[in-house]
Design a protein around this motif. Structure first.
Motif, mmCIF file in Angstrom:
data_model
loop_
_atom_site.group_PDB
_atom_site.id
_atom_site.type_symbol
_atom_site.label_atom_id
_atom_site.label_comp_id
_atom_site.label_asym_id
_atom_site.label_seq_id
_atom_site.Cartn_x
_atom_site.Cartn_y
_atom_site.Cartn_z
ATOM 1 N N HIS A 46 0.910 -1.184 0.068
ATOM 2 C CA HIS A 46 -0.023 0.069 0.052
ATOM 3 C C HIS A 46 0.873 1.183 0.206
ATOM 4 O O HIS A 46 1.824 1.197 0.905
ATOM 5 N N LYS A 47 0.867 2.091 -0.995
ATOM 6 C CA LYS A 47 1.388 3.193 -1.190
ATOM 7 C C LYS A 47 1.604 4.140 0.381
ATOM 8 O O LYS A 47 2.594 4.618 0.646
ATOM 9 N N ASN A 48 0.398 4.595 0.919
ATOM 10 C CA ASN A 48 0.514 5.199 2.132
ATOM 11 C C ASN A 48 1.430 4.430 3.057
ATOM 12 O O ASN A 48 2.170 5.257 3.708
ATOM 13 N N GLU A 49 1.164 3.119 3.257
ATOM 14 C CA GLU A 49 2.194 2.435 4.170
ATOM 15 C C GLU A 49 3.664 2.600 3.839
ATOM 16 O O GLU A 49 4.516 2.869 4.679
ATOM 17 N N LEU A 50 4.045 2.689 2.571
ATOM 18 C CA LEU A 50 5.360 2.613 2.015
ATOM 19 C C LEU A 50 5.919 4.260 2.308
ATOM 20 O O LEU A 50 6.657 4.459 2.767
ATOM 21 N N GLN A 51 4.763 5.193 2.233
ATOM 22 C CA GLN A 51 5.070 6.571 2.367
ATOM 23 C C GLN A 51 5.329 6.710 3.756
ATOM 24 O O GLN A 51 6.388 7.211 4.373
ATOM 25 N N LYS A 52 4.558 6.066 4.738
ATOM 26 C CA LYS A 52 4.635 6.429 6.239
ATOM 27 C C LYS A 52 6.003 5.943 6.759
ATOM 28 O O LYS A 52 6.582 6.533 7.821
ATOM 29 N N ASN A 53 6.265 4.667 5.855
ATOM 30 C CA ASN A 53 7.401 4.299 6.569
ATOM 31 C C ASN A 53 8.887 4.568 5.847
ATOM 32 O O ASN A 53 9.957 4.073 6.027
ATOM 33 N N LYS A 54 8.597 5.535 5.029
ATOM 34 C CA LYS A 54 9.654 5.985 4.061
ATOM 35 C C LYS A 54 10.586 5.075 3.361
ATOM 36 O O LYS A 54 11.728 5.085 3.482
ATOM 37 N N VAL A 55 9.824 4.021 2.825
ATOM 38 C CA VAL A 55 10.829 3.055 2.019
ATOM 39 C C VAL A 55 10.131 3.103 0.537
ATOM 40 O O VAL A 55 10.752 2.267 0.005
ATOM 41 N N TRP A 158 16.310 -5.221 2.231
ATOM 42 C CA TRP A 158 17.614 -4.249 2.558
ATOM 43 C C TRP A 158 18.661 -4.512 1.769
ATOM 44 O O TRP A 158 19.649 -3.878 1.937
ATOM 45 N N SER A 159 18.495 -5.102 0.669
ATOM 46 C CA SER A 159 19.734 -5.220 -0.206
ATOM 47 C C SER A 159 20.357 -3.799 -0.743
ATOM 48 O O SER A 159 19.481 -2.846 -1.168
ATOM 49 N N VAL A 160 21.644 -3.817 -0.855
ATOM 50 C CA VAL A 160 22.121 -2.618 -1.343
ATOM 51 C C VAL A 160 23.343 -2.718 -2.311
ATOM 52 O O VAL A 160 23.742 -4.079 -2.209
ATOM 53 N N HIS A 161 23.871 -1.808 -2.890
ATOM 54 C CA HIS A 161 25.012 -2.089 -3.826
ATOM 55 C C HIS A 161 26.269 -1.657 -2.800
ATOM 56 O O HIS A 161 26.367 -0.901 -2.207
ATOM 57 N N ALA A 162 27.192 -2.625 -2.828
ATOM 58 C CA ALA A 162 28.316 -2.541 -1.863
ATOM 59 C C ALA A 162 29.151 -1.421 -2.306
ATOM 60 O O ALA A 162 29.189 -1.145 -3.559
ATOM 61 N N PRO A 163 30.041 -1.018 -1.528
ATOM 62 C CA PRO A 163 30.112 -1.000 -0.104
ATOM 63 C C PRO A 163 29.041 0.254 0.143
ATOM 64 O O PRO A 163 28.547 1.213 -0.519
ATOM 65 N N ASN A 164 28.679 -0.131 1.703
ATOM 66 C CA ASN A 164 27.450 0.904 1.971
ATOM 67 C C ASN A 164 27.427 1.116 3.480
ATOM 68 O O ASN A 164 27.859 0.322 3.999
#
Ligand SMILES: COc1ccc(C(=O)Nc2ccccc2)cc1NC(=O)CCSc1ncnc(N)c1Br
Length: 272
Positions: A46-55, A158-164
């Motif tokens: 849900h977009k509003n949940e994504l916005q609320k959690n800033k993700v 939680w995946s990111v491009h290394a190094p981070n």
């Protein structure tokens, strides 16, 4: 094999089936693409949940990372679309469901079964690290099982491009966090996934995490690498666990050596 991905996806293309589970930020349903009968898992966020959690950014990054990943031990993200209120992820359906439920039911896995899973996890991580992707959230809850019993690493939230350096705070269990992410060292590398693989190996064989304790105690034990390996664990398995759960990231056994480790070689048939 999935059909030639059509340019645009929309909800009407899918017949929605039973709920499969509750991932973070959303529910997941079995779904069938009407035209080709292609079965998949549809995750509704849900977009509003994504916005609320800033993700939202994290999700966009994840979709971008996932779109060029293709490996038998990594759950595939086939595509995504959205409507006014929701974002939909079209995911590969893992036919045997969630690994943590199997672990709960079994209590703990036999050494051959655990070794087979760890070999497949190592193959998935080797593939991710070659693409400079760190998963950073390896734990039983993020592992699914395919129709042939193969491991499917999922939920790259939680995946990111290394190094981070991690910006957002963590939630969920501390059990899988490596020392370098706890003592706030500025940067961490793909070695964080090696530590988590060590925690996973231990938990598969013992049925509990190596540093399980109260949150404060867990953190103290993690930064010291203070864990005991029960004596029902074979010497080879104990050796691999000790080579992964090393406090100094650079001293952890490299992924390529995991495939050749005696415990893995002894149990893994090489059958995919
Ligand atoms: C590549 O798999 C993902 C990729 C991304 C995300 C995700 O939500 N990212 C995300 C969401 C919000 C913010 C930032 C990232 C989630 C998954 N995966 C899942 O949610 C697993 C759904 S459960 C399931 N799936 C298939 N077969 C089954 N039998 C089951 Br049970």
């Amino acid at each position: 094999p999935p059909p030639q991905a059509p340019r645009e996806f929309h909800l009407g293309m899918f017949e929605i089936g039973r709920p499969l589970g509750k991932g973070k930020f959303g529910r997941v349903y079995l779904a069938k693409e009407r035209k080709n009968g292609f079965v998949c898992a549809l995750k509704v966020l849900h977009k509003n949940e994504l916005q609320k959690n800033k993700v939202e950014k994290q999700l966009r990054r994840e979709i971008e990372i996932q779109s060029n990943l293709r490996h038998p031990n990594i759950l595939q993200l086939y595509g995504h679309f959205h409507d006014s209120k929701r974002v939909f992820l079209i995911l590969e359906f893992a036919g045997q469901g969630e690994l943590y439920k199997m672990l709960q039911k079994a209590g703990r896995f036999s050494e051959p079964r655990a070794a087979e899973y760890i070999a497949q996890m190592a193959a998935a991580l080797q593939y991710l690290h070659k693409k400079h992707v760190i998963h950073r959230d390896i734990k039983p809850e993020n592992i699914l099982v395919g129709i042939h019993g193969e491991i499917k690493l999922s939920d790259f939230g939680w995946s990111v491009h290394a190094p981070n350096s991690r910006r957002t705070t963590m939630c969920g269990t501390l059990d899988y966090l490596p020392p370098e992410m706890l003592n706030g060292s500025q940067y961490h590398s793909d070695k964080v996934d090696l530590w988590s693989l060590g925690v996973l190996t231990y938990e598969f064989l013992v049925g509990a995490a190596p540093f399980e304790d109260t949150p404060i105690e867990t953190q103290k034990r993690i930064v010291k690498g203070d864990m005991k390996i029960p004596d029902f664990i074979s010497p080879e398995a104990a050796d691999l666990i000790r080579k992964l759960l090393v406090v100094k990231p650079d001293q952890r056994i490299p992924i390529s050596d995991i495939m050749k480790h005696p415990w893995i070689v002894k149990h893994v048939t090489g059958r995919s």
